[in-house]
Structures are given as structure tokens and as C-alpha cells.
Design a protein around this motif. Sequence first.
Motif, mmCIF file in Angstrom:
data_model
loop_
_atom_site.group_PDB
_atom_site.id
_atom_site.type_symbol
_atom_site.label_atom_id
_atom_site.label_comp_id
_atom_site.label_asym_id
_atom_site.label_seq_id
_atom_site.Cartn_x
_atom_site.Cartn_y
_atom_site.Cartn_z
ATOM 1 N N ALA A 173 -5.517 -12.105 0.191
ATOM 2 C CA ALA A 173 -5.069 -11.150 -0.818
ATOM 3 C C ALA A 173 -4.121 -10.160 -0.146
ATOM 4 N N THR A 174 -2.940 -9.976 -0.706
ATOM 5 C CA THR A 174 -1.957 -9.062 -0.125
ATOM 6 C C THR A 174 -1.702 -7.870 -1.041
ATOM 7 N N PRO A 214 -0.976 1.600 2.799
ATOM 8 C CA PRO A 214 0.293 0.908 2.558
ATOM 9 C C PRO A 214 1.457 1.813 2.934
ATOM 10 N N GLY A 215 2.600 1.218 3.284
ATOM 11 C CA GLY A 215 3.723 1.974 3.806
ATOM 12 C C GLY A 215 4.120 3.181 2.979
ATOM 13 N N GLU A 240 -2.012 -0.550 -6.523
ATOM 14 C CA GLU A 240 -2.368 0.531 -5.604
ATOM 15 C C GLU A 240 -3.166 -0.033 -4.436
ATOM 16 N N GLY A 241 -2.795 0.367 -3.219
ATOM 17 C CA GLY A 241 -3.478 -0.110 -2.031
ATOM 18 C C GLY A 241 -4.680 0.740 -1.671
ATOM 19 N N LYS A 242 -5.361 0.358 -0.572
ATOM 20 C CA LYS A 242 -6.488 1.145 -0.070
ATOM 21 C C LYS A 242 -6.025 2.575 0.226
ATOM 22 N N PRO A 243 -6.871 3.581 -0.057
ATOM 23 C CA PRO A 243 -8.308 3.516 -0.301
ATOM 24 C C PRO A 243 -8.724 3.199 -1.744
ATOM 25 N N ALA A 244 -7.793 2.916 -2.634
ATOM 26 C CA ALA A 244 -8.177 2.444 -3.969
ATOM 27 C C ALA A 244 -8.913 1.118 -3.828
ATOM 28 N N PRO A 245 -9.783 0.802 -4.756
ATOM 29 C CA PRO A 245 -10.547 -0.447 -4.652
ATOM 30 C C PRO A 245 -9.760 -1.683 -5.060
ATOM 31 N N VAL A 257 -7.782 -9.522 3.547
ATOM 32 C CA VAL A 257 -7.250 -8.507 2.638
ATOM 33 C C VAL A 257 -6.270 -7.663 3.441
ATOM 34 N N THR A 258 -4.979 -7.818 3.177
ATOM 35 C CA THR A 258 -3.971 -7.217 4.055
ATOM 36 C C THR A 258 -2.743 -6.774 3.275
ATOM 37 N N SER A 259 -2.024 -5.810 3.836
ATOM 38 C CA SER A 259 -0.741 -5.404 3.257
ATOM 39 C C SER A 259 0.405 -6.192 3.876
ATOM 40 N N ALA A 260 0.092 -7.037 4.856
ATOM 41 C CA ALA A 260 1.126 -7.841 5.507
ATOM 42 C C ALA A 260 1.604 -8.950 4.573
ATOM 43 N N LYS A 261 2.839 -9.377 4.782
ATOM 44 C CA LYS A 261 3.383 -10.460 3.972
ATOM 45 C C LYS A 261 4.428 -11.208 4.790
ATOM 46 N N ASP A 262 4.780 -12.387 4.296
ATOM 47 C CA ASP A 262 5.854 -13.191 4.875
ATOM 48 C C ASP A 262 5.645 -13.407 6.381
ATOM 49 N N ARG A 263 6.665 -13.094 7.202
ATOM 50 C CA ARG A 263 6.619 -13.381 8.640
ATOM 51 C C ARG A 263 5.492 -12.621 9.330
ATOM 52 N N GLU A 264 5.209 -11.411 8.892
ATOM 53 C CA GLU A 264 4.145 -10.628 9.511
ATOM 54 C C GLU A 264 2.795 -11.298 9.292
ATOM 55 N N LEU A 265 2.535 -11.725 8.069
ATOM 56 C CA LEU A 265 1.272 -12.390 7.771
ATOM 57 C C LEU A 265 1.156 -13.692 8.553
ATOM 58 N N THR A 266 2.248 -14.422 8.658
ATOM 59 C CA THR A 266 2.241 -15.661 9.435
ATOM 60 C C THR A 266 1.886 -15.384 10.890
#
Length: 232
Positions: A131-132, A47-48, A138-143, A106-115
Motif C-alpha cells: 500500500a502506497t 509524507p513529503g 492523507e498519510g500517517k499519522p492519519a489512519p 505500508v509506505t510512501s515510497a513509489k516507483d524506483r524508490e519502492l523497487t
Amino acid sequence: MDRAALFDVDGTLVDTNHLHVVAWWEAFRQGGHRVPTHAVHRAIGLPGEQLIDHLLGDSRDPSDDDRLSTAHDTLYATSFERLQAFDRAGDLLRTLADDGWKVVLVTSAKDRELTALRRAVDADEALTDTATADDVEEGKPAPDPLEHALSLVGVPADRAVFVGDSVWDMEAARRAGMVSAGLLCGGIPRADLTEAGAAAVYADPADLLAHLDTSPFTTVPADGAPSGTGEP
């Protein structure tokens, strides 16, 4: 009992990793940071906020993080209309859905990016849910992202397979107790993916689709069916 096929998106289904690398490299440059592109590439999949911390560490001024993220997002957004899925990515999702798998992005993308990403894959009819990163602390590498994805479809970890392209993906799957398959199309070497926990590694979605009958997906049989015996 249901089965779940979880997929990372960037670098796994859609050819975006190097676009992210260039956008982050330029964002760092604008912020006065010299970060080599190879280091940025190895961090893609985080994640960013975690990516910035991983690359700049404690020596940075954290108050600049939002500005760096915004610069990356603005630069990357110029590519939205040109995003391309990897060969047969949509066919892979549709094949699994037709076989009874609950398919979850399973992505960190949202809104326009996910579209934009979903438009590139062009297989919304195969998706059960998405799932965003906004859904977890907490994002990857966390489960956490994978566990949240499983909760959306009510499937336990031992009835799921996760497909990704980064070491962070493989580590997250291992921590979540899930079997994982790695794809080389994101640019990470086979040995790194295997060391991080990938049960098998394929070139891209088309290669995985061609070998589904000997892939980690055979380790999760449909109810009443014997598991596959082929080695991935």
C-alpha cells in the motif's frame, strides 16, 4: 479468519532514515531554509508535503514545496543502489508469511524508490500486497494508509498488527484501532514510541523475530487457536 502483518519500510525494515534526514536537510539548505537535522529526523515518517509543512509552517512560500520535494527525491535517489535492510528483516517477513499472516508493506515510497527498498529487503515472496501513499488522501499519522492496506487483504483492524519506527506510525495504528509494535532502529526513543501507542518496543527486526512468541503478534491467534499469554 485471515490475519494481517503490516510493516512500515523506511527505518523499520531498511536503514534509510538518516539518508532521508541528510537529503531533506540539503534540500532545505538549497531552498534557503535553516532546519536542524534533529528536527528533520523527528519529522521523518510524514509524507513529503506534511513534512515540509511540519518543519516550515505557514511562514513558508507553498509554491516552493514541489521544488523542495524534488530536491530531496533527487538527492536521496543517489543512495538507491546502496540501501541495506536491517538484520533479518526479510526473515521476519518470511516467518510471518509461513505462519499464515498476510504481509503488507505500508509506505510512501513509489516507483524506483519502492523497487530499491524491496530489493534491499529481498523477501518479495513473503508479500501479499503493498500500500502506497498515492492510494490515500492523507498519510500517517492519519489512519488512512493502514485502513487502505487492510482493505487490500480483506482483514479487519482487530486481526492485524502494524510494525513501525516513528511516532507517526504508532499514532496511525492507534487511530486505525490496530495493535502496534515499535522498533528503535529508526532512531526514535522507546518512551516516545510507547507514549504514541506502541504495545511493545524492540531494537530492530532481528529482536522482534527473536521474541515473536511473546510479541503483540500473539494477540491475534489463528482461527481456533488460543491467543498467546506471554507479556511482550
